[in-house]
Design an enzyme around this catalytic site. Sequence first.
Site, PDB file in Angstrom:
ATOM      1  N   GLU A 293       0.831  -1.203   0.000  1.00  0.00           N
ATOM      2  CA  GLU A 293       0.000   0.000   0.000  1.00  0.00           C
ATOM      3  C   GLU A 293       0.869   1.259   0.000  1.00  0.00           C
ATOM      4  O   GLU A 293       0.664   2.190  -0.785  1.00  0.00           O
ATOM      5  CB  GLU A 293      -0.905  -0.017   1.235  1.00  0.00           C
ATOM      6  N   ASP A 297       1.109   3.983  -3.076  1.00  0.00           N
ATOM      7  CA  ASP A 297       0.714   5.379  -2.880  1.00  0.00           C
ATOM      8  C   ASP A 297       1.856   6.329  -3.239  1.00  0.00           C
ATOM      9  O   ASP A 297       1.661   7.318  -3.938  1.00  0.00           O
ATOM     10  CB  ASP A 297       0.304   5.610  -1.416  1.00  0.00           C
ATOM     11  N   SER A 504      -7.514   1.915  -3.646  1.00  0.00           N
ATOM     12  CA  SER A 504      -6.267   2.444  -3.110  1.00  0.00           C
ATOM     13  C   SER A 504      -5.370   3.011  -4.175  1.00  0.00           C
ATOM     14  O   SER A 504      -4.545   3.859  -3.915  1.00  0.00           O
ATOM     15  CB  SER A 504      -5.436   1.288  -2.588  1.00  0.00           C
TER      16      SER A 504
END
Length: 583
Positions: A293, A297, A504
């Site tokens: 994650e 990002d 996400s």
Amino acid sequence: MFWSATLLLTVVHLCLAKPLAPRWDNLAEKHSWADIPRGWEYLSPAPADMVFDLRVGLKQGKIEDLIENLMETSDPNHERYGKHLSQAEVDTLIAPHPESVNAVESWLDYHGIGAQHTNWSNDWVIVRVTVAQAERMLGAKYNVYHHSASSERVVRTLSYSLPRDLHSRVDVVAPTTYFATVRSMRATSFLQPNLKLTEGVSQATDISNGRVPASCGTKITLECLHTLYNTKGYVPTSTATNKIGVAGYLDEFANYADLEIFFQKFRKDAVGSNFTTIQVNGGGNDQNKPGVEANLDIQYTTGITFPTPNIYYSTGGSPPFKPDSQTPTNTNEPYLDWLNFIFNQTTIPQVISTSYGDDEQTVPRDYAIRVCNMFARLGSMGTTVFFSSGDFGVGGGDCQANDGTKQVRFQPSFPASCPFVTTVGGTVKVNPETAVDFSGGGFSNYFLQPPYQAKAVIPYLANLKLKNAGLFNIAGRAYPDLAAQGAGFQVVVNKTVVSVGGTSASAPAVAGVFTLLNDFRIANGKPSLGFINPLIYSRASGFNDIVSGSNPGCGSEGFTAVEGWDPVTGLGTPDFLKLKEML
Ligand SMILES: *[C@@H]1O[C@H](CO)[C@@H](O)[C@H](O)[C@H]1NC(C)=O
Ligand SMILES: *[C@@H]1O[C@H](CO)[C@@H](O)[C@H](O)[C@H]1NC(C)=O
Ligand SMILES: *[C@@H]1O[C@H](CO)[C@@H](O)[C@H](O)[C@H]1NC(C)=O
Ligand SMILES: *[C@@H]1O[C@H](CO)[C@@H](O)[C@H](O)[C@H]1NC(C)=O
């Protein structure tokens, strides 16, 4: 006006309350659960002498004024558009009424809690108490609960109360009934191993002429996003002022070496550039634990916005609960820790992207409202807050209500459902893009439909007729607001390229595009966009409308993407060039 009405009510209240001394042991329930929240199990009573910090959120004196102001300054047709508030102006609006401060002080005094055990900061007071004290003050029963999926242990209560005389003075007390922790929260990304590359990515040559190559239908790279969302060739110049931030909560970290490999593979001109990690509340930065994650990002936000400065906030959680420990237990929840940290900064990034969330029903309403209002505060100061819409369509699992009825209902996600954040759903494929089937979307059960989206949402509901009737709240805040690609993102994790999916991925992609829009505005002497929802709902032509696909869940077909706004892809995916012209 609103303000005088508030004042009048306060005066009346004081007159009535004066003759009766408040009775601090006359409690009324503030929040309770019907059952232990799902995923958690009871372990033992909390030790009576365990010391921990209670956060008491006092009612913010002029929060209605802050929200009214936010709606005006983010409405492009209003004369005060873009007039963001300073930290000091916000502090004045959220300052609790002096009577609320007095009442809370008197309550603490009644329980023998002296000044040496309290820390005031405007609208919060942190009170150091033992479990026995907290149980008396809140009519609560603190226990140790275990979350088997994350091995997390927390000290929480299934219900808490406040003196009747404090209900109008205090919004929320934490930790009480909100169970989520940094480790138990859900990141909205997942590996897609079936899409995993066997070798380096070869770029299709037809990218340069602006057409989106077919390879972007299965593997998303920076080139795909630049081409799809028309950011190709834009060079940011406001890099002394403009910033983007990513809020990370999981015990996994954005990796510097992986970013360099990512740049070498996908954006050679950015090789050697970097991001900053800020550790919040004991958040780690272990470069031996690259996170999917966190890397996703950081790689996509830096990749889209290079050379704009980028900050990764690594927020820590409570240390594992140790019943024998003499040190006070830090039991705070992730959102409050991060938000309180960010409000203490002298500069706050103009865009912040977060890819975490939970089922709204697992977040106590009082807690959710308070946190949502804190996002309004960020917007007031000129920051755009993006959240991913979730990866379970209209809801994952059996979708049973946790109020004791076990009724099946769509499960909106929080903070996605907060009307003061911009929520991003997912798409897949190109020429044209279509909704990805896991794209979270729906209607809040806590927050009402904000006026800025009424014109977009009401026609959708009218066309829906009776489909999904009874499964969702037609009066609720509808989301997502926007969308972007959400599958097959090529991310470097531990030196290897892997495919990652989830909304996400969509949230940082949209956050990157809006960071470039801020760059353009700042370069033209304009303020940052701040809270964008009123703007985007009045500029729908700046987005590529997504008109196919759906988001099944809860044993239903979910909602369908249609012309105009829909609860699968919102208004659609951004077109940077069109938006740039409009701003
Ligand atoms: C209050 O804040 C100060 C300074 O940050 C800290 O040293 C102290 O431990 C805090 N006290 C409590 C009760 O939290
Ligand atoms: C990025 O920053 C980190 C932390 O300061 C540092 O260790 C790393 O070498 C930097 N990477 C580059 C390419 O400058
Ligand atoms: C990264 O890769 C190395 C070598 O393949 C392996 O030993 C290590 O466990 C991996 N680390 C993580 C966090 O996956
Ligand atoms: C941050 O917190 C410290 C300590 O409480 C305070 O002195 C300082 O003024 C705060 N800074 C901002 C920008 O709020």
